[in-house]
Design a protein around this motif. Sequence first.
Motif, short mmCIF file in Angstrom:
data_model
loop_
_atom_site.label_atom_id
_atom_site.label_comp_id
_atom_site.label_asym_id
_atom_site.label_seq_id
_atom_site.Cartn_x
_atom_site.Cartn_y
_atom_site.Cartn_z
N UNK A 129 40.72 -25.60 75.05
CA UNK A 129 39.52 -24.82 75.35
C UNK A 129 38.46 -25.60 76.12
N UNK A 130 38.25 -26.87 75.72
CA UNK A 130 37.17 -27.65 76.31
C UNK A 130 37.39 -27.84 77.81
N UNK A 131 38.66 -27.88 78.23
CA UNK A 131 38.93 -28.15 79.66
C UNK A 131 38.99 -26.87 80.49
N UNK A 132 38.93 -25.73 79.84
CA UNK A 132 39.08 -24.49 80.57
C UNK A 132 37.84 -24.16 81.38
N UNK A 159 34.47 -15.62 76.53
CA UNK A 159 33.73 -16.88 76.59
C UNK A 159 33.21 -17.29 75.22
N UNK A 160 32.63 -16.29 74.50
CA UNK A 160 32.07 -16.58 73.18
C UNK A 160 33.17 -17.03 72.22
N UNK A 161 34.29 -16.31 72.24
CA UNK A 161 35.38 -16.63 71.32
C UNK A 161 35.87 -18.05 71.59
N UNK A 162 36.05 -18.38 72.88
CA UNK A 162 36.57 -19.70 73.23
C UNK A 162 35.62 -20.79 72.71
N UNK A 164 36.68 -17.19 82.00
CA UNK A 164 37.50 -17.52 80.82
C UNK A 164 38.56 -16.47 80.55
N UNK A 165 38.25 -15.24 80.91
CA UNK A 165 39.22 -14.18 80.64
C UNK A 165 40.56 -14.50 81.31
N UNK A 166 40.46 -14.85 82.63
CA UNK A 166 41.69 -15.15 83.37
C UNK A 166 42.34 -16.43 82.85
#
Lengths: 415, 283
Positions: A128-131, A88-91, A135-137
């Motif tokens: 990324x913004x739409x994910x 999550x942080x990386x994204x 988040x991992x999956x």
Amino acid sequence: MRDVGSVGLDGVALKRALERSGRRRRMWSFLVVLPPLIFLLVAFVYPMGKVFTRGFYDSTVSEIIPETTALLSSWDVGEGLPSEEVYATLLRELVAAKKERTLGLLGTRLNFELSAALGVVKSTARRGAKMEAPYKESMIGLSERWGSLDIWVALKRVSENVSMKHFLASVDLEYDREGSIVLVPEEERVYVKILLRTLWMSLVVSFFTLLLGFPVAHLMATVKRKHANLLLILVLLPFWTSLLVRTTSWIVLLQRNGVVNDLLVWTGLLSDDQRLSMMFNMEGTLVAMVQILLPFAILPMYSVMRTIPPSYMKAARSLGASYGYAFLRVYVPCTIPGLAAGVLLVFILSTGYYITPALLGGDEGMMISNFIAFHMKKTLNWGFAAALACVVLLGVMVLYWLYDRLVGIEKLKLG
Amino acid sequence: MASGSYRTLSERMWGWIFLLFCGGVFLFLVMPLLVIVPLSFNAQPYFTFTSEMLRFDSEAFSFRWYEQFWLSDKWRSSLVNSFFIATVTAICASILGVLAALGLSRPEMPYRRLINAILISPLIVPIVVSAAGLFFFFAPLGLIGTFPGVIIAHTVLTLPFVVITVTATLVGFDKSLIRAGLMCGASPLRVFFQVTLPLILPGVLSGALFAFVISFDEVVVVLFVASVEQQTVPRQMWAGLREELSPIILAVATVLIGVSVVLLLMLEMLRRRSDRLRGVEET
């Protein structure tokens, strides 16, 4: 100076005055040297230091993704894939980096570690913004690479500010996944070979400049002064001509339709389809380098040989030595200082050769400098270029120190 | 090598072999430069002698590459840039170099060996390493792709040459002349300008010429820290040698050889003048 007038009988005041004036003169000399010294310290010694630090220090990535860096520093490959929090942080930080336009800097560095990682990072940041969580999956769903340990190891590695990886790579070593030092795969082992080749080529060039230069310096030192001056001009002319011009002339001479090949065909030694390829290989580069560096060997030898009195040889001869014996046992030992100076200087200069190998060398004549330039200008892997440069710099500094000890830098003369 | 009748036959034969060998080496040194000169007058766009040239046909020779060189804006502007950069570099390097040489030649100079080693180091460090370091240094300062950047870089590279040349002229410099000036009541500054400088001027000029030539010929640092704005003659040649091989390069090379010959003769004159001024006897 006031004290000089009041010299006591004991002479103490005079001694002090002399000391003071000596100190003042030392300070003056130092002040005179200060401007050039400061200039060189700032504009040369400091940049050399920068080369050194660049080799192991790079904070670009940790500044772009600071939080991920912090999380990854406590992560270890043995734990398997990082937790959801890290994903999550990386994204979040990748999306931010895309906005800041720093994503490319991160991506290219990642690419040096793991090929094609740049594309993965870019596409992830774009979507990324739409994910959505988890988040991992979602990230693994976007690209399988996020599900492999390799990309995380690579990320951890580029986010470390201080790393020896570039220095290791410059001698064909690398960190494996677990962080122990191993040899790189066999087909990628290039740099030790290049370093050894650079040393070998420098040795060959030094040997041949000595072989060709010694007799010439001897001739110049023994003929009449008038003739010696004329010969000196013949030596100095190539010395003064641009390196690029001299390399150009070697291209003209050595290429397939060049002058040497034409001459060989014309004299009938070769038929037209047998033309030799003398360029784009090591031999051509070596021939050109010997010609270009020859004056650097001749000049110091000449200046030493000039000072050897001819009476030494005459004395040896009159004592019954043959010419050859006298030459080897009396003359040659006297020339050692000039010989050492010339050979060492040629060796130092040839280890750093760039222009001639770049234009004449082809693949097999490339020297270490060419690879430094390649990584500086083409791959933009500056950290690695800096590490390679450091290896060369250290080698040259050792030789420079040796030169100073054996010859003395103040003896360095040009023409 | 004085030929004496006391030498045996085999010694004389060795002497001839020796002379022949030396002749070969001199040929090896100078030949590559001389080959370029006639080729630059080739009427055909080849890098080799045509059969017409070998027959000395007047039509086989022409000035067309020189004309093209002169008429091309690209080459002309790089010539202007090169002259500008080399001139400013020579001035900066001479001023700094003279100060360094003056200080180092004083017997009471502290840390002389170390300071000398630092001042000479740009000569020893491989050019690509220096160029990379200067690039890292200039990048955050915004000096990449600017004239001051190139000039600073070239001043660094040429400084050792000025220091070495001027130091050589200061050897055997009669220090009592300075003391005489001071005792006559002149200020140290006046002594420098009226006594020291005129005496070492030939050496300073040689150093400046050296700096000029090296800056004028330098290509690697230019490749690393300059942009198209600072296109110089060597850089243009470099591009030409790697991409479109044009005989204009031979014309440029010939001009550069000519410049070297002129500078070399000037230097020789300066050296003789300096020897005379210092009272060094021609032996």
